[in-house]
Write a protein that holds these residues in place. Structure first.
Motif, mmCIF file in Angstrom:
data_model
loop_
_atom_site.group_PDB
_atom_site.id
_atom_site.type_symbol
_atom_site.label_atom_id
_atom_site.label_comp_id
_atom_site.label_asym_id
_atom_site.label_seq_id
_atom_site.Cartn_x
_atom_site.Cartn_y
_atom_site.Cartn_z
ATOM 1 N N TYR A 3 0.857 -1.353 0.077
ATOM 2 C CA TYR A 3 -0.091 0.111 0.242
ATOM 3 C C TYR A 3 0.918 1.285 0.040
ATOM 4 O O TYR A 3 1.920 1.301 0.570
ATOM 5 C CB TYR A 3 -0.999 -0.030 1.307
ATOM 6 N N TYR A 20 -8.529 1.845 3.122
ATOM 7 C CA TYR A 20 -7.498 1.203 2.300
ATOM 8 C C TYR A 20 -8.535 1.109 1.037
ATOM 9 O O TYR A 20 -9.662 0.893 0.813
ATOM 10 C CB TYR A 20 -7.216 -0.341 2.394
ATOM 11 N N HIS A 22 -8.420 -0.185 -3.258
ATOM 12 C CA HIS A 22 -7.756 -1.187 -4.074
ATOM 13 C C HIS A 22 -8.338 -0.751 -5.476
ATOM 14 O O HIS A 22 -9.502 -0.830 -5.584
ATOM 15 C CB HIS A 22 -8.254 -2.491 -3.661
ATOM 16 N N ALA A 88 -2.895 -0.027 -4.887
ATOM 17 C CA ALA A 88 -3.496 -0.127 -3.554
ATOM 18 C C ALA A 88 -3.031 0.997 -2.629
ATOM 19 O O ALA A 88 -1.730 1.285 -2.344
ATOM 20 C CB ALA A 88 -3.019 -1.504 -3.075
ATOM 21 N N ASP A 90 -3.267 3.286 1.188
ATOM 22 C CA ASP A 90 -3.689 3.422 2.471
ATOM 23 C C ASP A 90 -3.827 5.211 2.780
ATOM 24 O O ASP A 90 -2.776 5.791 2.715
ATOM 25 C CB ASP A 90 -2.564 2.893 3.359
#
Length: 97
Positions: A3, A20, A22, A88, A90
């Motif tokens: 991430y 998160y 994606h 991805a 964070d």
């Protein structure tokens, strides 16, 4: 899956819920009501509160496509054939940078 902080060119996906994010290209094999098999690729954004594996992203993507994408109401069967992770993120990494 690694991430990173949300990149400037992906800020438009920030409205998705969860820590998160994606982004994946999901290849599905579908069968329509005429029993014709079709392969298609859709880019999906999945938000979650916990990190996910590519397999989990694929499972969530299938659910999201079947429930939310208008084309998928015309398919009898939907199978995820491949999940290609694009990015991805964070959100907490972005807050600390």
């Amino acid at each position: 899956m690694e991430y990173t902080a949300i990149k400037k060119e992906f800020k438009h996906v920030g409205y998705h819920p969860g820590r998160y994010l994606h982004i994946a290209d999901v290849t599905t094999r579908v069968t329509d009501f005429d029993h014709k098999e079709i392969e298609r690729v859709d880019q999906i954004v999945i938000g979650s509160d916990e990190p996910m594996t590519a397999q989990q992203v694929g499972e969530e993507a299938r659910i999201k496509l079947v429930e939310e994408h208008p084309d998928f109401q015309f398919y009898r069967e939907v199978e995820v054939a491949e999940v290609n992770m694009v990015e991805a993120f964070d959100r907490e990494l972005a807050a600390h940078s």
